[in-house]
Every structure is written in C-alpha cells, then in structure tokens.
Design a protein around this motif. Structure first.
Motif, PDB file in Angstrom:
ATOM      1  N   ASP A   4     -38.980 -50.457 -62.042  1.00 13.13           N
ATOM      2  CA  ASP A   4     -40.051 -50.587 -61.062  1.00 13.13           C
ATOM      3  C   ASP A   4     -40.090 -49.399 -60.118  1.00 13.13           C
ATOM      4  O   ASP A   4     -41.157 -48.870 -59.821  1.00 13.13           O
ATOM      5  CB  ASP A   4     -39.920 -51.888 -60.263  1.00 13.13           C
ATOM      6  CG  ASP A   4     -40.331 -53.105 -61.064  1.00 13.13           C
ATOM      7  OD1 ASP A   4     -41.136 -52.951 -62.005  1.00 13.13           O
ATOM      8  OD2 ASP A   4     -39.848 -54.205 -60.752  1.00 13.13           O
ATOM      9  N   ARG A   7     -41.586 -46.497 -61.880  1.00 13.95           N
ATOM     10  CA  ARG A   7     -43.039 -46.650 -62.015  1.00 13.95           C
ATOM     11  C   ARG A   7     -43.746 -46.390 -60.684  1.00 13.95           C
ATOM     12  O   ARG A   7     -44.761 -45.720 -60.630  1.00 13.95           O
ATOM     13  CB  ARG A   7     -43.374 -48.040 -62.538  1.00 13.95           C
ATOM     14  CG  ARG A   7     -43.037 -48.190 -63.999  1.00 13.95           C
ATOM     15  CD  ARG A   7     -43.359 -49.565 -64.498  1.00 13.95           C
ATOM     16  NE  ARG A   7     -43.103 -49.641 -65.927  1.00 13.95           N
ATOM     17  CZ  ARG A   7     -43.040 -50.756 -66.602  1.00 13.95           C
ATOM     18  NH1 ARG A   7     -43.221 -51.915 -65.994  1.00 13.95           N
ATOM     19  NH2 ARG A   7     -42.807 -50.743 -67.893  1.00 13.95           N
ATOM     20  N   TYR A  13     -48.869 -47.003 -61.661  1.00 17.63           N
ATOM     21  CA  TYR A  13     -49.943 -47.964 -61.424  1.00 17.63           C
ATOM     22  C   TYR A  13     -51.174 -47.325 -60.777  1.00 17.63           C
ATOM     23  O   TYR A  13     -52.155 -47.997 -60.515  1.00 17.63           O
ATOM     24  CB  TYR A  13     -49.439 -49.113 -60.559  1.00 17.63           C
ATOM     25  CG  TYR A  13     -48.359 -49.926 -61.229  1.00 17.63           C
ATOM     26  CD1 TYR A  13     -48.624 -50.670 -62.367  1.00 17.63           C
ATOM     27  CD2 TYR A  13     -47.068 -49.933 -60.732  1.00 17.63           C
ATOM     28  CE1 TYR A  13     -47.623 -51.408 -62.991  1.00 17.63           C
ATOM     29  CE2 TYR A  13     -46.067 -50.671 -61.349  1.00 17.63           C
ATOM     30  CZ  TYR A  13     -46.357 -51.404 -62.476  1.00 17.63           C
ATOM     31  OH  TYR A  13     -45.366 -52.125 -63.086  1.00 17.63           O
ATOM     32  N   SER A  31     -46.897 -49.800 -52.891  1.00 17.22           N
ATOM     33  CA  SER A  31     -45.433 -49.821 -52.912  1.00 17.22           C
ATOM     34  C   SER A  31     -44.849 -48.640 -52.154  1.00 17.22           C
ATOM     35  O   SER A  31     -43.674 -48.634 -51.820  1.00 17.22           O
ATOM     36  CB  SER A  31     -44.923 -49.794 -54.349  1.00 17.22           C
ATOM     37  OG  SER A  31     -45.396 -48.627 -54.999  1.00 17.22           O
ATOM     38  N   GLU A  70     -43.575 -52.965 -49.317  1.00 15.64           N
ATOM     39  CA  GLU A  70     -44.768 -53.684 -49.766  1.00 15.64           C
ATOM     40  C   GLU A  70     -45.765 -53.611 -48.626  1.00 15.64           C
ATOM     41  O   GLU A  70     -45.522 -54.168 -47.558  1.00 15.64           O
ATOM     42  CB  GLU A  70     -44.437 -55.136 -50.076  1.00 15.64           C
ATOM     43  CG  GLU A  70     -43.511 -55.305 -51.256  1.00 15.64           C
ATOM     44  CD  GLU A  70     -43.214 -56.770 -51.536  1.00 15.64           C
ATOM     45  OE1 GLU A  70     -43.901 -57.652 -51.002  1.00 15.64           O
ATOM     46  OE2 GLU A  70     -42.273 -57.021 -52.287  1.00 15.64           O
ATOM     47  N   LYS A  86     -49.248 -50.861 -55.983  1.00 16.17           N
ATOM     48  CA  LYS A  86     -48.135 -51.724 -56.372  1.00 16.17           C
ATOM     49  C   LYS A  86     -48.274 -52.167 -57.815  1.00 16.17           C
ATOM     50  O   LYS A  86     -47.310 -52.196 -58.562  1.00 16.17           O
ATOM     51  CB  LYS A  86     -48.056 -52.936 -55.458  1.00 16.17           C
ATOM     52  CG  LYS A  86     -46.843 -53.775 -55.721  1.00 16.17           C
ATOM     53  CD  LYS A  86     -46.631 -54.801 -54.659  1.00 16.17           C
ATOM     54  CE  LYS A  86     -45.353 -55.529 -54.985  1.00 16.17           C
ATOM     55  NZ  LYS A  86     -45.438 -56.918 -54.829  1.00 16.17           N
ATOM     56  N   GLU A  87     -49.435 -52.566 -58.236  1.00 16.68           N
ATOM     57  CA  GLU A  87     -49.696 -52.943 -59.631  1.00 16.68           C
ATOM     58  C   GLU A  87     -51.159 -52.902 -59.898  1.00 16.68           C
ATOM     59  O   GLU A  87     -51.957 -52.875 -59.071  1.00 16.68           O
ATOM     60  CB  GLU A  87     -49.168 -54.342 -59.933  1.00 16.68           C
ATOM     61  CG  GLU A  87     -47.665 -54.364 -59.952  1.00 16.68           C
ATOM     62  CD  GLU A  87     -47.101 -55.704 -60.353  1.00 16.68           C
ATOM     63  OE1 GLU A  87     -47.541 -56.247 -61.376  1.00 16.68           O
ATOM     64  OE2 GLU A  87     -46.243 -56.191 -59.633  1.00 16.68           O
TER      65      GLU A  87
END
Length: 87
Positions: A4, A7, A13, A31, A70, A86-87
C-alpha cells in the motif's frame, strides 16, 4: 515496505493538483499531500494524530514536504499541492 505504501507513494491510484482555484480536494480521499510550493492547507484526518486532533486548519507545509495519512476535505488557500489519491 508494504504494498500500500508503495502504491500511495508512486501515485498508483492517481494524483491531482490542489490550489486555491482547483478545489477538487474537497471531494476526494488522499493518502499523501505533497507541497509543490509552500502551502497553507486545511483538512480532516481519518487517522489518529498524536493529540487526537482530526481537523487541521491553516497548516503551513514547506515546499517539497510530504505529509502522509488519511485526508478528506482538503483545501489549499495558498500555494500548490499534489494530492495522492487513496484509491
């Protein structure tokens, strides 16, 4: 290093520029936030901080610095930042 973190830090992302006129940060989840210039940023943190503070306002971040966590409701009132999704 976790997958994570890899990434997030590589922009896997996606990422977006956030400044006083580009307010897309208010509707995204991030993130990491990188200061492209010295920035004054406000945000809500979904994580736990050292003093259990969840909302930060007018935080000055020096150029080149990256803050991890976050983040939601991100707004930049001065300077330019890069928000890592974040995604």
């Amino acid at each position: 290093m976790s997958i994570d973190l890899l990434r997030f830090s590589s922009g896997f992302y996606g990422m977006t520029e956030i400044d006083a006129t580009n307010t897309v940060g208010a509707t995204e989840f991030f993130s990491a936030i990188q200061a492209l210039e010295e920035i004054t940023v406000s945000y809500t943190s979904g994580g736990i901080s050292a003093n259990n503070q969840a909302t930060f306002t007018n935080l000055v971040v020096p150029q080149g610095s990256i803050i991890f966590g976050e983040f939601t409701a991100v707004s930049v009132s001065a300077g330019k930042a890069l928000g890592y999704l974040k995604e």
